[in-house]
Design an enzyme around this catalytic site. Structure first.
Site, PDB file in Angstrom:
ATOM      1  N   GLU A 109      -4.001  28.206 -19.201  1.00 16.24           N
ATOM      2  CA  GLU A 109      -3.462  28.071 -17.838  1.00 16.24           C
ATOM      3  C   GLU A 109      -3.625  26.638 -17.320  1.00 16.24           C
ATOM      4  OE1 GLU A 109      -4.060  32.569 -16.091  1.00 16.24           O
ATOM      5  OE2 GLU A 109      -5.645  31.114 -15.786  1.00 16.24           O
ATOM      6  N   LYS A 127      -7.348  36.790  -1.810  1.00 14.86           N
ATOM      7  CA  LYS A 127      -7.722  35.569  -2.546  1.00 14.86           C
ATOM      8  C   LYS A 127      -7.725  34.327  -1.664  1.00 14.86           C
ATOM      9  CE  LYS A 127      -7.099  38.211  -6.248  1.00 14.86           C
ATOM     10  NZ  LYS A 127      -6.181  37.873  -7.299  1.00 14.86           N
TER      11      LYS A 127
HETATM   12  O1  LIG Z   1      -7.403  34.545 -16.641  1.00 15.39           O
HETATM   13  C1  LIG Z   1      -6.686  35.048 -15.789  1.00 15.39           C
HETATM   14  C2  LIG Z   1      -5.988  34.303 -14.780  1.00 15.39           C
HETATM   15  O2  LIG Z   1      -6.610  33.139 -14.329  1.00 15.39           O
HETATM   16  C3  LIG Z   1      -5.341  35.100 -13.658  1.00 15.39           C
HETATM   17  O3  LIG Z   1      -4.277  34.326 -13.194  1.00 15.39           O
HETATM   18  C4  LIG Z   1      -6.288  35.417 -12.523  1.00 15.39           C
HETATM   19  O4  LIG Z   1      -7.369  36.156 -13.034  1.00 15.39           O
HETATM   20  C5  LIG Z   1      -5.614  36.178 -11.390  1.00 15.39           C
HETATM   21  O5  LIG Z   1      -5.148  37.405 -11.815  1.00 15.39           O
HETATM   22  P1  LIG Z   1      -4.570  38.504 -10.834  1.00 15.39           P
HETATM   23  O6  LIG Z   1      -3.220  38.049 -10.392  1.00 15.39           O
HETATM   24  O7  LIG Z   1      -4.528  39.746 -11.674  1.00 15.39           O
HETATM   25  O8  LIG Z   1      -5.539  38.650  -9.704  1.00 15.39           O
END
Ligand SMILES: O=C[C@H](O)[C@H](O)[C@H](O)COP(=O)(O)O
Length: 253
Positions: A109, A127
């Site tokens: 990422e 978040k």
């Molecule tokens: O390793 C995973 C990533 O960084 C995801 O983008 C992060 O955990 C967020 O995921 P979610 O959209 O499921 O909250």
């Protein structure tokens, strides 16, 4: 669809509408549970605009999403310059620093975030926090080469001030989580006073031998989109501006 899923979809749809433009040919697709809505909205842009576009995944999950959607697949070693990357986040502070790696994908990422001319975050309202570590308390994800994990843990416990750092264990497998790159992941919680300055702690962790990447992304994003429970979308920009998109103006409501 429950309220949190709706909020994720809202954020993703709005971000795609504003940042995935017809002239964009190389597009980075992040990981997690919010990103499927990014792909869904891109597919809705239609086959004509998606023809000839190349989509770069951040891991196994997003590769599957791209393939299943019938979109063109590429890799960052073929396309080291990406027009726009959209990705989820575990938490984002008011300066657009974020924690990523809840799904152990943060190495790829970060490469795709750096490769992108524009990097955009999409998430639900949980978040959107003032300080990292407010709701996402499991700690900063740290990808490490397997043979070095015990030494890195020791350094985190005794030198960097994270006495509760632990090796992330798998749920439906005996032993540790293994990342898409064959590495282990440590989760290292830090006190609030350290998380106020995430760049410093990120740099200190990165200096530990055996660490491959740290799930702190400091001021890399141009904007973060948060879907709210009332159907509105909050957009935080790198320059500190904050916009509210009303529910009636947001896509997918
Ligand atoms: O390793 C995973 C990533 O960084 C995801 O983008 C992060 O955990 C967020 O995921 P979610 O959209 O499921 O909250």
């Amino acid at each position: 669809m429950d309220a949190i899923e709706q909020a994720k979809r809202l954020a993703a749809y709005t971000a795609v509408d504003n940042h995935v433009l017809p002239e964009h040919r190389v597009i980075g697709i992040g990981s997690g549970s919010t990103v499927p809505y990014v792909v869904e909205r891109i597919v809705q842009q239609g086959p004509a605009v998606n023809k000839g576009r190349v989509f770069i995944p951040t891991g196994f999950q997003s590769k599957q999403l791209i393939v299943d959607a019938g979109l063109g697949l590429g890799d960052v070693d073929q396309y080291p310059t990406i027009d726009v990357t959209l990705d989820g986040a575990d938490e984002v502070d008011h300066q657009l620093n974020c924690v990523k790696g809840g799904g152990a994908c943060h190495l790829r990422e970060k490469v795709l975030a750096e490769a992108a001319t524009t990097f955009i975050l999409v998430a639900d309202h949980r978040k959107n926090v003032e300080y990292l570590g407010t709701n996402f308390t499991q700690g900063v994800p740290i990808e490490v080469v397997p043979f070095a994990y015990a030494k890195v843990l020791q350094n985190l416990h005794h030198i960097l001030g994270s006495p509760k750092a632990t090796l992330r264990m798998a749920v439906k497998k005996a032993g540790p989580v293994v990342s898409d790159n064959g590495n282990f992941v440590i989760d290292a919680p830090f006190e609030r006073d350290m998380m106020i300055d995430p760049y410093t702690i990120m740099a200190q962790i990165k200096m530990l031998t055996g660490v491959v990447e740290v799930g702190l992304f400091c001021k890399m994003a141009k904007a973060a989109y948060f879907g709210n429970a009332d159907g509105s979308v909050t957009v935080r920009w790198k320059d500190g501006q904050v916009n509210q998109i009303l529910a009636e103006e947001a896509p997918g409501n």
